[in-house]
Design a protein around this motif. Structure first.
Motif, PDB file in Angstrom:
ATOM      1  N   THR B 401      41.392  35.840   0.570  1.00 46.65           N
ATOM      2  CA  THR B 401      41.590  37.216   0.123  1.00 46.65           C
ATOM      3  C   THR B 401      41.968  37.289  -1.346  1.00 46.65           C
ATOM      4  OG1 THR B 401      43.898  37.162   0.802  1.00 46.65           O
ATOM      5  CG2 THR B 401      42.290  37.944   2.423  1.00 46.65           C
ATOM      6  N   GLY B 402      41.609  38.424  -1.954  1.00 47.44           N
ATOM      7  CA  GLY B 402      41.974  38.662  -3.342  1.00 47.44           C
ATOM      8  C   GLY B 402      40.942  38.102  -4.301  1.00 47.44           C
ATOM      9  N   THR B 403      41.396  37.915  -5.525  1.00 48.78           N
ATOM     10  CA  THR B 403      40.529  37.318  -6.536  1.00 48.78           C
ATOM     11  C   THR B 403      41.022  35.913  -6.831  1.00 48.78           C
ATOM     12  OG1 THR B 403      41.865  38.198  -8.333  1.00 48.78           O
ATOM     13  CG2 THR B 403      40.003  39.554  -7.583  1.00 48.78           C
ATOM     14  N   LYS B 404      40.154  35.148  -7.455  1.00 46.30           N
ATOM     15  CA  LYS B 404      40.520  33.761  -7.769  1.00 46.30           C
ATOM     16  C   LYS B 404      40.166  33.465  -9.214  1.00 46.30           C
ATOM     17  CE  LYS B 404      41.635  29.420  -7.051  1.00 46.30           C
ATOM     18  NZ  LYS B 404      42.487  29.466  -8.264  1.00 46.30           N
ATOM     19  N   LEU B 405      41.038  32.713  -9.844  1.00 44.19           N
ATOM     20  CA  LEU B 405      40.754  32.255 -11.208  1.00 44.19           C
ATOM     21  C   LEU B 405      40.056  30.898 -11.124  1.00 44.19           C
ATOM     22  CD1 LEU B 405      44.103  33.082 -13.063  1.00 44.19           C
ATOM     23  CD2 LEU B 405      42.066  34.512 -12.767  1.00 44.19           C
ATOM     24  N   PHE B 406      38.946  30.795 -11.818  1.00 38.07           N
ATOM     25  CA  PHE B 406      38.232  29.523 -11.887  1.00 38.07           C
ATOM     26  C   PHE B 406      38.211  29.043 -13.335  1.00 38.07           C
ATOM     27  CE2 PHE B 406      36.515  31.258  -7.932  1.00 38.07           C
ATOM     28  CZ  PHE B 406      36.679  30.170  -7.094  1.00 38.07           C
ATOM     29  N   CYS B 407      38.393  27.752 -13.500  1.00 34.64           N
ATOM     30  CA  CYS B 407      38.408  27.151 -14.835  1.00 34.64           C
ATOM     31  C   CYS B 407      37.072  26.463 -15.054  1.00 34.64           C
ATOM     32  CB  CYS B 407      39.527  26.123 -14.953  1.00 34.64           C
ATOM     33  SG  CYS B 407      41.124  26.695 -14.358  1.00 34.64           S
ATOM     34  N   LEU B 408      36.187  27.083 -15.813  1.00 34.45           N
ATOM     35  CA  LEU B 408      34.882  26.482 -16.055  1.00 34.45           C
ATOM     36  C   LEU B 408      34.900  25.663 -17.335  1.00 34.45           C
ATOM     37  CD1 LEU B 408      34.067  28.975 -14.072  1.00 34.45           C
ATOM     38  CD2 LEU B 408      31.789  28.085 -14.671  1.00 34.45           C
ATOM     39  N   SER B 409      34.437  24.443 -17.215  1.00 33.67           N
ATOM     40  CA  SER B 409      34.404  23.581 -18.392  1.00 33.67           C
ATOM     41  C   SER B 409      33.279  22.575 -18.222  1.00 33.67           C
ATOM     42  CB  SER B 409      35.747  22.854 -18.549  1.00 33.67           C
ATOM     43  OG  SER B 409      35.968  21.991 -17.460  1.00 33.67           O
TER      44      SER B 409
END
Lengths: 290, 573
Positions: B401-409
């Motif tokens: 549930t909710g939003t998620k932070l993703f670290c793209l590199s």
């Protein structure tokens, strides 16, 4: 449970502990709340191997040789420190526990000199451990023994980092706090401040670290020198337990005698006064009798 | 028992630095019965790490005289203090130059070859360091200067808003304030402290009900249900309780918490305050990895203004709630992000994990019930209270549930932190970040960091949810999505991962202490064409033992990424 300290005279009577019913290797058994899985296993005659566990100290929980399976747990569980819970279902001998024990023995055997560690050879055979699998060119803790005083030797090539010497020197017995674990990871080591020599540290030479060392990394100089000369022979030694004459505390001394000479002094772990500990006089002050 | 201290004294600079942390020495201080003896020593032990930092900030290293002075002041045995100092990578115990350049040599920063960093200037120490959390700016380095004003001598890091390509997008929730000034006024103008006011209105039990209803799970990697954790702490017998914000973000490839801390510091302060209200804690600790110097300054300023405006202190917003937050600086140790190692570190001990059970909710920091959550987990509480837990649970897939932070590199056109509702696929996320650079083809994606797993180009339709990744045998971990293209050397990446765990193992248990070394040796042999008979089986044997028998998550996951690369990418074929 063989916690000798709870049986010391003058110890207040502990409150009664609830009974806990659990299953170990298919056998239903009743233990007391607060018992560890290891103590239950030992009372049932199940031989769970241990290296870092000492019966006079709190479990250090570091070597991971005593791992058992507990139903419902994602990973294996250290039997030395895990307390029993109602309806726990413990398996001490499975493919997973055997694999973990084999690997712990191989990892230690390939990095540490276990030549003076009791029982380890039999365990290697039992669990099929072959430390040479990694090859001869792998990282080890090999280093020269530290001989910087007349009383005992620190041969850290044999150290498995069980934390027992630190605990015995510190708050669990001696309250001297001369040594600690320094560094991190494979570089972790037992050291005094700034890796100085022992005579420059707070060490009082009680030798209680020697008493708890499970691998022979810490050894009285007498034993170290005799082993180096090839003259150390346990089969020619007798053990006589007597009372230390130096003061009125009444510590029991066990004199290890070879060829009519005292070669080492220990104290029984189950002695109500010492729990295996002595002071510098009791442990090292024997040269005048020979 | 008197402690024995070496006959050594600190330099005048060291003494001044120590007094700024410990205050002036009093003549009666010491290990005496009158002063409380061991009890006093236990009560001040947590000052050990700040005192060691004070020495390093001033003169660059922990000298024998400086360490001895700390030990005298805090009644800490010198051997123990030395053991603590040498546990951390950023507390050298030998003289070093005042300026240190930490050159990141980790996964994202080494794609173009092992970084050499800036040309070494005279009087500068160059340290090749594990991930410093600047992956979107790879190759990155961090300069730290010691001296009279160490905090102000730090090379500036780029502002967080340069790290959020979606900045200004109205659909953002957790990142909505990134780009606004990190001041209290700006925070209040942008919806700040609405959630806390609502919490104070509805009461602690209702706050926990909302968090439980939201079905929020921890964002640090373990995905434990947050509501259940909060309820467990709240239900402990009366007595002091603590809150710890885990900002020791050190998983290679992770930098989302840095962006939140630098760009929206009050969000963490507010959400920690809500948590304190909900579980009945009066004190919170914000454990910040020491590489995040820019965030340190931002957070210190935020705490000061929150205090002076009554958002922290004895009567928060005029309510009976008393709560304050203390920042504790880590000192270069990945393991201190483990939820019990963080307690030992804050308490002034070596940052070794503790045996569980007992769990932190029962016996945590200073032996008291403790709520420890990741930064991203905490800030999710704000939208939960603003929208209601049920509305929050309506975002995403129902399970995630909710939003998620993703670290793209890595091999991606626009690296940075992305916020998306749960449910999208890996491919959609990669497209959102601009896809791969022209002419490049995807070779592999590392999900979840060094403790995560590699997935193949065939798996780009994988939904990035907890349930879908679990079913696929991988993990979202801390939200790392690191791309490797067809020019990248995956063998080099595996060697880096195994070297990372070897460097970061605390050394407490055998499977991890020796296992990470043997894994590193075997991976090196296998990927550099020096394979011996049985090496691959040996590697699997070591990996299984680390997974089964290590004390904590570090050892238990140290083999994940390497195993996935062998099994799914065929790296060793």
């Amino acid at each position: 449970m063989s916690d000798v300290r709870t049986s010391a005279p003058g110890t207040p009577v502990a409150p009664p502990r609830r009974k806990v019913t659990l299953t170990v290797d298919g056998t239903e058994t009743v233990a007391r709340e607060g018992d560890t899985i290891l103590s239950v296993c030992r009372s049932l005659g199940i031989d769970v191997p241990t290296l870092c566990y000492g019966d006079t100290l709190e479990p250090a929980n570091a070597c991971r040789l005593c791992m058992v399976e507990v139903e419902g747990a994602r990973v294996l569980v250290p039997s030395c420190s895990r307390e029993v819970e109602p309806d726990m279902n413990v398996t001490t001998d499975s493919a997973r526990t055997r694999h973990a024990r084999r690997m712990v023995l191989e990892l230690l055997g390939s990095s540490v000199d276990l030549s003076t560690t009791p029982r380890v050879e039999a365990w290697m055979a039992e669990f099929g451990a072959d430390p040479t699998r990694f090859g001869a060119d792998v990282a080890t803790v090999a280093q020269p023994a530290k001989v910087d005083n007349n009383l005992y030797v620190r041969d850290y090539a044999k150290c498995i980092l069980c934390y027992q010497c630190v605990d015995a020197c510190g708050e669990q017995f001696q309250n001297t706090f001369a040594i600690s674990v320094a560094g991190r990871g494979f570089d972790a080591r037992i050291a005094v401040e700034f890796d100085a020599a022992l005579p420059d540290s707070a060490c009082v030479y009680c030798g209680n670290c020697i008493a708890v060392c499970p691998t022979g990394a810490l050894m009285p100089s007498t034993e170290f020198d005799m082993r180096a000369d090839g003259t150390w022979d346990v089969s020619r030694q007798s053990e006589t337990t007597t009372v230390c004459p130096y003061c009125g505390v009444g510590c029991n001394l066990t004199l290890h005698v070879q060829d009519n000479r005292i070669v080492k002094v220990t104290s029984p772990n189950d002695h109500s006064i010492t729990s295996g500990n002595l002071c510098v006089k009791g442990r090292f002050g024997f040269t005048h009798v020979q | 028992m008197d402690l024995r201290f070496p006959d050594l004294d600190p330099s005048p600079e060291e003494l001044e630095a120590l007094q700024s942390v410990l205050g002036p020495a009093t003549p009666t201080e010491g290990w005496t019965r009158e002063q409380g003896g061991p009890h006093r020593a236990a009560a001040v032990r947590h000052l050990l790490l700040p005192a060691l930092h004070a020495l390093v900030d001033r003169v660059g290293f922990v000298s024998e005289g400086g360490l001895t002075e700390i030990c005298r002041r805090l009644d800490v045995p010198p051997a123990e203090a030395y053991g603590v100092a040498t546990f951390y990578s950023m507390l050298p115990v030998d003289p070093v130059p005042l300026t240190t350049v930490y050159v990141c040599e980790d996964l994202a920063c080494r794609r173009g070859g092992v970084p050499t960093g800036p040309a070494a200037e005279p009087g500068t120490r160059v340290v090749h360091a594990p991930c410093i959390g600047l992956c979107e700016q790879a190759p990155a380095s961090l300069t730290v200067r010691s001296g009279p004003k160490p905090h102000h001598g730090i090379a500036s890091m780029p502002p967080a808003n340069g790290s959020v390509p979606q900045m200004g997008d109205p659909s953002l929730v957790l990142l909505r304030r990134i780009g606004t000034p990190p001041t209290l006024d700006s925070y209040l103008d942008n919806g700040g402290y609405v959630a806390l006011r609502r919490a104070l209105d509805i009461g602690p039990a209702a706050v926990i009900d909302e968090v439980t209803a939201s079905r929020l799970v921890g964002r640090g990697g373990a995905a434990f249900p947050t509501g259940r954790k909060w309820a467990a702490v709240a239900s402990q017998p009366a007595g002091p309780r603590f809150i710890v914000a885990n900002a020791d973000e050190s998983e290679p490839g992770t930098f989302k918490d840095r962006v939140l801390l630098e760009g929206d510091p009050f969000a963490l302060v507010e959400s920690m305050t809500i948590a304190a209200f909900a579980v009945g804690a009066e004190r919170g600790y914000l454990y910040l990895r020491d590489e995040y110097r820019s965030a340190l300054g931002t957070l210190e300023a935020a705490l000061a203004s929150a205090r002076s405006a009554g958002f922290l202190g004895t009567a928060v917003l005029g309510s009976p709630l008393a709560f304050d937050i203390e920042i504790v600086r880590g000192a270069g140790a990945y393991i201190c992000g483990e939820e019990t190692a963080i307690f030992n570190s804050i308490e002034g001990h070596r940052g070794e994990p503790r045996s569980k059970p007992p769990y932190p909710v029962e016996v945590g920091l200073f032996g008291r019930p403790t709520l420890v959550n990741n930064v991203e987990t905490f800030v999710n509480v704000l939208p939960i209270l603003e929208q209601g837990g049920n509305a929050f649970a309506g975002i995403g897939t129902g399970v995630s549930t909710g939003t998620k932070l993703f670290c793209l590199s890595g091999a991606v056109r626009n690296p940075g932190v992305y916020e998306v509702p749960f449910g999208g696929t890996l491919e959609e996320l990669i497209e959102r970040a601009g896809g791969l650079p022209d002419g490049r083809e995807l070779q592999a994606v590392l999900l979840g960091g060094a403790a995560g797993s590699f997935v193949t180009p065939a798996q780009v339709n994988l939904p990035l949810t907890f349930e879908a990744t679990r079913a696929a045998g991988v993990s979202l971990g801390s939200g790392v999505v690191m791309l490797f293209d067809d020019t990248d050397d995956l063998g080099d990446a595996l060697r880096r991962i195994s070297a990372f765990f070897r460097h970061e193992s605390c050394g407490q248990c055998v499977p991890c202490r020796v296992g990470t070394v043997r894994q590193d040796e075997l991976v090196t042999r296998l990927t550099l064409g020096r394979r011996r008979d049985g090496d691959e089986q040996l590697l699997r044997d070591v990996g299984q033992a680390m997974r089964d028998a290590s004390i904590c998550g570090l050892g238990q996951t140290a083999w994940n990424a390497i195993e996935s690369a062998i099994d799914h990418l065929g790296v060793l074929q």
